[in-house]
Design a protein around this motif. Sequence first.
Motif, short mmCIF file in Angstrom:
data_model
loop_
_atom_site.label_atom_id
_atom_site.label_comp_id
_atom_site.label_asym_id
_atom_site.label_seq_id
_atom_site.Cartn_x
_atom_site.Cartn_y
_atom_site.Cartn_z
N VAL A 1 0.86 -1.18 0.00
CA VAL A 1 0.00 0.00 0.00
C VAL A 1 0.89 1.23 0.00
O VAL A 1 2.08 1.15 0.35
CB VAL A 1 -0.95 0.03 1.22
CG1 VAL A 1 -1.93 -1.12 1.17
CG2 VAL A 1 -0.16 0.01 2.52
N THR A 2 0.33 2.36 -0.39
CA THR A 2 1.07 3.61 -0.37
C THR A 2 0.29 4.64 0.43
O THR A 2 -0.94 4.66 0.40
CB THR A 2 1.31 4.14 -1.80
OG1 THR A 2 2.08 5.35 -1.74
CG2 THR A 2 0.00 4.41 -2.52
N VAL A 3 1.01 5.46 1.17
CA VAL A 3 0.41 6.50 1.99
C VAL A 3 1.04 7.83 1.60
O VAL A 3 2.26 7.94 1.47
CB VAL A 3 0.64 6.24 3.49
CG1 VAL A 3 0.06 7.38 4.32
CG2 VAL A 3 0.01 4.92 3.90
N ASN A 4 0.20 8.84 1.39
CA ASN A 4 0.68 10.18 1.06
C ASN A 4 0.13 11.14 2.11
O ASN A 4 -1.05 11.49 2.09
CB ASN A 4 0.21 10.57 -0.34
CG ASN A 4 0.91 11.84 -0.85
OD1 ASN A 4 1.03 12.80 -0.12
ND2 ASN A 4 1.34 11.81 -2.09
N THR A 5 0.99 11.55 3.03
CA THR A 5 0.53 12.38 4.15
C THR A 5 0.19 13.81 3.73
O THR A 5 -0.43 14.54 4.51
CB THR A 5 1.62 12.44 5.25
OG1 THR A 5 2.83 12.94 4.69
CG2 THR A 5 1.85 11.06 5.83
N ARG B 1 -3.26 15.14 4.11
CA ARG B 1 -3.67 15.64 5.41
C ARG B 1 -3.02 16.99 5.72
O ARG B 1 -3.67 17.91 6.22
CB ARG B 1 -3.28 14.62 6.50
CG ARG B 1 -4.16 13.39 6.51
CD ARG B 1 -5.52 13.69 7.11
NE ARG B 1 -6.38 12.52 7.13
CZ ARG B 1 -7.34 12.29 6.24
NH1 ARG B 1 -7.55 13.16 5.27
NH2 ARG B 1 -8.09 11.21 6.32
N THR B 2 -1.73 17.11 5.43
CA THR B 2 -1.03 18.37 5.74
C THR B 2 -1.37 19.47 4.74
O THR B 2 -1.36 20.65 5.09
CB THR B 2 0.48 18.13 5.76
OG1 THR B 2 0.90 17.64 4.47
CG2 THR B 2 0.85 17.12 6.83
N PRO C 1 -7.62 8.92 0.31
CA PRO C 1 -7.39 8.94 -1.13
C PRO C 1 -7.23 7.53 -1.72
O PRO C 1 -6.78 6.61 -1.03
CB PRO C 1 -6.09 9.74 -1.28
CG PRO C 1 -5.41 9.59 0.04
CD PRO C 1 -6.50 9.50 1.06
N ASP C 2 -7.62 7.39 -2.97
CA ASP C 2 -7.50 6.12 -3.69
C ASP C 2 -6.20 6.14 -4.48
O ASP C 2 -6.14 6.67 -5.59
CB ASP C 2 -8.70 5.95 -4.61
CG ASP C 2 -8.73 4.58 -5.28
OD1 ASP C 2 -7.86 3.75 -4.94
OD2 ASP C 2 -9.60 4.34 -6.13
N LEU C 3 -5.13 5.61 -3.91
CA LEU C 3 -3.79 5.65 -4.51
C LEU C 3 -3.37 4.26 -4.97
O LEU C 3 -3.87 3.24 -4.46
CB LEU C 3 -2.77 6.21 -3.52
CG LEU C 3 -3.11 7.58 -2.91
CD1 LEU C 3 -1.99 8.03 -1.99
CD2 LEU C 3 -3.37 8.61 -4.00
N ASP C 4 -2.44 4.22 -5.91
CA ASP C 4 -1.95 2.97 -6.49
C ASP C 4 -0.53 2.72 -5.99
O ASP C 4 0.38 3.52 -6.25
CB ASP C 4 -1.98 3.09 -8.01
CG ASP C 4 -1.62 1.78 -8.70
OD1 ASP C 4 -1.31 0.80 -8.00
OD2 ASP C 4 -1.64 1.75 -9.95
#
Length: 376
Positions: free
Chosen positions: A120-124, A127-128, A210-213
Amino acid sequence: MTPLIAADVTAIVLVTCLMLAVPAMAGPTTPFGVRVSHARAGDPAVIAQRRAYARLALAAGACAVAVSVPLLVRGGSTSVVGATATALVVADLLLYWRSARRLRAAKLAGGWRDEQRQGVTVNTTFRTDPVRLPWSWTLPGAATLLLTAGLGWWRYGDLPATLPRFSGYGVDAARREPVTVLTAFAPVMYQLAVTLLILAVTLLLLRARPDLDAARPVGSARRYRVYLGGMARLSLLGVACLNLGLLASALQLWTVVAPSTLWTVVTYLPSVGLLVAWLVWESRVGHAGHRLPALPGEEDEDSGVTQRDDDRHWFLAGTVYVNRRDPAILLHARIGASWTVNLGHPVAWALLAVLAGAGLLAALGVIDLPVRQSGF
């Protein structure tokens, strides 16, 4: 009878075309709501299900014409048109679910899930530095609301003793109600409710997960930002379109114009235009923005992993999500520009309980829910 048959055939054609476009509204890695890797997006099993669904949807449309037209020729009413369109939508949705089940079976039989390492990928930054609501796009809807309120204030002193019953979109001239502030300004209150509701929902969607790939983390995050911005602008444009329809209904309610077929068309025309705009936008940007052009450096992006397979939490072809371990309440569904709630979250249970309670109170006659005028 000919106009009724023409309306019936037109409704069937429109429903069939819309349902044929539904598979294209899903992302390349979630055909029919089933998670696959980019390498499997063009697999023969996926292509076979797309073709099978298209053939069966066309056959369902042909059957609908073959059944409904003879009924109308024999003296059927407008209810036949509405029932046929509804039955066709249900049949096409069942066909879509059928393709999802068959594709999932092919995926399990072929061992697709174990072909690549998952992640999975997370892009903070969501939020910021979240995508902001484009407040300037609220001006058309707000201006329409103020215009309607001004016209209502101008007409209020000259209104007759009774008014046609306001049904949300349109009026029922056969049923009259005494003039009160509530009955006279019902269109304005509906506009205010629509404006506030869509604003609140749009703000929630901008803050949803978010729906990330995971295979293309950088490109998918940028595209999703663009996608969210377009979704927010269209949502706020929808406020203006819905308020325009309510303004047309208000003109009939306040006897500025006489209710007629022409004004019924005028009432629904902004909503039809909004639907067309949504479909055009969705066809251009794709699910979660996957059709947006890649920037330099994004064309060959590959993190070496594929998105985590979470099909066990998705039901009804990627439209219903249930995961008690997921803290997210709202997340992007696997078809088109749609979101769904996590039915495994306690907040979702509370929301469903409130809706069920409102439905029960309405059924018992304790409260009155808004009445929608039939399009047929």
